[in-house]
Design an enzyme around this catalytic site. Structure first.
Site, PDB file in Angstrom:
ATOM      1  N   HIS A  65      36.644  -4.476  -8.293  1.00 59.58           N
ATOM      2  CA  HIS A  65      37.524  -4.817  -7.178  1.00 59.58           C
ATOM      3  C   HIS A  65      38.888  -4.143  -7.288  1.00 59.58           C
ATOM      4  CE1 HIS A  65      35.362  -8.466  -5.249  1.00 59.58           C
ATOM      5  NE2 HIS A  65      34.489  -7.622  -5.778  1.00 59.58           N
ATOM      6  N   TRP A  97      21.344 -13.364  -9.840  1.00 60.23           N
ATOM      7  CA  TRP A  97      20.431 -12.299  -9.442  1.00 60.23           C
ATOM      8  C   TRP A  97      19.215 -12.142 -10.358  1.00 60.23           C
ATOM      9  CZ3 TRP A  97      25.825 -11.208  -9.161  1.00 60.23           C
ATOM     10  CH2 TRP A  97      26.316 -11.036  -7.863  1.00 60.23           C
TER      11      TRP A  97
END
Length: 740
Positions: free
Chosen positions: A108, A321
């Site tokens: 980010h 995930w």
């Protein structure tokens, strides 16, 4: 799009009935109030004076490159590893490992980069400051940086936050079994936020940046205000994986990534960790910039349960995930393609996908030892399966995981270094020997450089070539001013002014004088290099800059000044094969007020675009002012247009631009041609000068006029020449990281 310029409205007054533009009350300057509240359309010259030396606590003599070189990188890696694997009670680590959190933090930080103006990226450590520290997409990354404080505290001035934030992500990948491509230190901390245009929206997750079917405003890359790239729930929260693929492709393209790199980054990044949406999002408190003082810079305090660990809320999505969330393997793709998926909602009410009909229930580990979970995915994860191009790429990786590892390593390396410029700026023992095309390579110097005698001889040849002051100055400016201080790309080094795409850029007037100048300088280069003794040679790139210097000396002499313009040889010539045409295309100026060029489709008037260009060239307001005035009288305008050439002695380095701009005997009015230009008439009504908005703003804006008055005074000519040469030399050497 320029930085921090408010929207241009039809009037300069606001909605108040009395015509006052300020509704409510004025704020103290320490609250952020000031002249911009009264006159929101005024030029914001502060964008040219960001991160001033007086704001830097390290002092002007501080040499970060020298300091970071003293670090034992292996010891630093061990220190970061210890932090990553030591869970803290105030923010417990998922699965006992902060690695996934640090990967997100690094991603980010770097992922704000966008190609169209080169702004964003990890350089400067901007994630520490507003607005990035409070973007919704950066929720909980305040904790990641606090976790790293013991490391920063230990290394102090030797290690910048900008480097630490990104290196921690690199270390996290290595810690969890992935082999990275390499790492370059060298990101110097800044001490205030960059004033970057992140979009017109005034609310988080607004999307006014789109027009037409799905046309994203330049230079933006993210889909909504406060997001790094795309909405993980799908476009505007519509959980349609195919529609999300459209956003993914465009957003990542604007981050300089192709389809393979995009897929690799998503698959690789989502091989680790989880998202957080344990409970209702309305139980999460304000972001750091709006949080109460006693929270000491931390935001998003949650009142759901403990607010941390199993009760953490960040994105509102609750997805794990893989069944090995702290290990590099191919499980993300195995799970993505191993199940059919149905649309569900997280405990926080966010859209996500769960394995259909309860398949795989209990196979996904809980981060804190609770019951096993069902496989889950983001809407944007499924885009990799439903989009035919992404599907073809990722299905191959399903069978060839070694190819995924290779592509992810290279894409991650590109992501975290894209804003650093040429590899010459990379520091430390982990820098790969291989130079990649996206790094805009230039050859190393393989010959002896020209000395004073050779420079003098070359200047004489250039002056005798028949090329004019205007032609030489324009060409040197065109080459050097392609530099962007944002991502350190462009500049004269490499001699790419004669290569595609730069040789064909409209601003460079490719059908005018440029090709003639190139041919002539190439002939001089060939003649000199064939006759020079030993291994002394001159590059085409050096000749372009030297030609501009020689022309300025000639123009100064015509104005009565015998000067020597500084020249530092050592540039080399890149080949067309070393130049990615598509990548370089985004450097093309759509406006260059220094040459009085304004292309079509610019979002703001020319004077605002001038400030944006000056900001990218790292110029101060005085430097911008003196360069405009000098380039005008040297005849460096686009297509040699007469706009702003306020002199009867063109190609003579005088301060006539400033003198005549200040002449109260001239009355200015819009041109009857209604083309955005202006006519300056003398007392008889005769048109004496023509000018652009860029020219007239130096007389109209009070701050710029104050600078013009310095250079327009009777005793200003020597100072003008001195300051112009200094600013010129600065621009010519902006990309010379080998000598500065």
């Amino acid at each position: 799009m320029p930085e921090q310029h408010p929207p241009i409205t039809e009037t300069t007054t606001g909605a108040a009935s009395n015509g006052c533009p300020v509704v409510g009350h004025m704020k103290y300057p320490v609250e952020g109030g000031g002249n911009q509240d009264w006159w929101p359309n005024r030029l914001n010259l502060k964008v040219l004076h960001q991160n001033p030396a007086v704001a830097d606590p390290m002092g002007a003599a501080f040499d970060y490159a020298a300091e970071v070189a003293t670090i034992d990188v292996d010891a630093l890696t061990r220190d970061i590893e210890e932090v990553m694997t030591t869970s803290q009670p105030w923010w417990p680590a998922d699965y006992g490992h902060y690695g996934p959190l640090f990967i997100r933090m690094a991603w980010h930080a770097a992922g704000t980069y966008r190609i169209h103006d080169g702004r964003g990226g990890a350089g400067g450590g901007m994630q520490r400051f507003a607005p990035l520290n409070s973007w919704p997409d950066n929720a909980s990354l305040d904790k990641a940086r606090r976790l790293l404080w013991p490391v920063k505290k230990k290394y102090g001035k030797k290690l910048s936050w900008a480097d630490l934030i990104v290196f921690a992500g690199n270390c996290a990948l290595e810690s969890m079994g992935f082999k990275t491509f390499g790492f370059g230190f060298g990101r110097v901390d800044q001490w205030e936020p960059d004033e970057v245009y992140w979009g017109k929206e005034a609310t988080w997750l607004g999307d006014e940046r789109y027009s037409g079917k799905r046309d994203l405003e330049n230079p933006l890359a993210a889909v909504q205000m406060g997001l790094i790239y795309v909405n993980p729930e799908g476009p505007n929260g519509n959980p349609d994986p195919m529609a999300a693929a459209v956003d993914i492709r465009e957003t990542f393209r604007r981050m300089a990534m192709n389809d393979v790199e995009t897929a690799a980054l998503i698959v690789g990044g989502h091989t680790f960790g989880k998202t957080h949406g344990a409970g209702p999002a309305d139980l999460v408190g304000p972001e750091p910039e709006a949080a109460p003082l006693e929270q000491m810079g931390l935001g998003w305090k949650s009142s759901y349960g403990t607010g941390t660990g199993k009760d953490a809320i960040t994105s509102g999505i609750e997805v794990v995930w893989t069944n090995t969330p702290t290990k590099w393997d191919n499980s993300f793709l195995e799970i993505l393609y191993g199940y059919e998926w149905e649309l569900t909602k997280s405990p926080a009410g966010a859209w996500q996908y769960t394995a259909k009909d309860g398949a795989g229930a209990g196979t996904i580990p809980d981060p804190f030892g609770g019951p096993g979970r069902s496989p889950t995915m983001l809407a944007t994860d499924l885009s990799l399966r439903v989009d035919p191009i992404y599907e073809r790429i990722t299905r191959r990786w399903l069978e060839h995981p070694e190819e995924l590892a290779d592509e992810f390593a290279k894409a991650w390396y590109k992501l975290i270094h894209r804003d650093m410029g040429p590899v010459a700026r990379y520091l430390g023992p982990l820098v790969p020997k291989q130079t990649l095309l996206w790094q805009d390579p230039v050859p190393a110097v393989s010959h002896d450089l020209v000395g004073e005698a050779e420079i003098a001889s070359l200047k004489s040849q250039i002056r005798a070539s028949g090329l004019t002051v205007s032609q030489l100055v324009s060409t040197a400016w065109a080459a050097a001013s392609s530099f962007r201080g944002s991502d350190k790309r462009g500049g004269a080094n490499g001699g790419r002014i004669r290569l595609q795409p730069q040789v064909g850029w409209e601003v460079n007037d490719p059908d005018g004088d440029l090709r003639k100048v190139i041919r002539t300088l190439e002939e001089i280069q060939e003649s000199f290099n064939s006759a020079a003794p030993g291994n002394i040679k001159v590059s085409f790139a050096d000749l372009v800059v030297l030609g501009g210097c020689a022309a300025i000396e000639k123009a100064a002499k015509a104005a009565g000044h015998n000067i020597t313009v500084p020249f530092t040889p050592g540039r080399t010539d890149a080949s067309q094969e070393q130049t990615d045409v598509e990548s370089f295309a985004v450097l093309e100026p759509k406006a260059d007020g220094f040459r009085n060029y304004l292309g079509k489709g610019n979002p703001l008037p020319a004077e605002y675009m001038l400030l944006d260009k000056a900001n990218l060239l790292t110029l101060s307001a005085p430097e911008m002012t003196v360069l405009v005035g000098g380039l005008r009288v040297l005849g460096a305008n686009y297509k040699r247009l007469p706009l702003g050439v306020f002199t009867e002695a063109s190609e003579s380095l005088t301060n006539d631009f400033f003198v005549n701009l200040l002449d109260m005997g001239i009355t200015w009015e819009p041109s009857p041609a209604d083309d955005g230009t202006y006519q300056g008439k003398d007392g008889s009504g005769k048109v004496k000068w023509t000018g652009s908005r860029v020219d007239l703003v130096f007389g109209s804006n009070s701050e710029l006029r104050a600078l013009v008055e310095v250079y327009g005074a009777d005793d200003a000519q020597p100072k003008f020449v001195q300051d112009f040469v200094a600013a010129w030399d600065k621009v010519m050497n902006l990309d010379r990281f080998d000598v500065r």
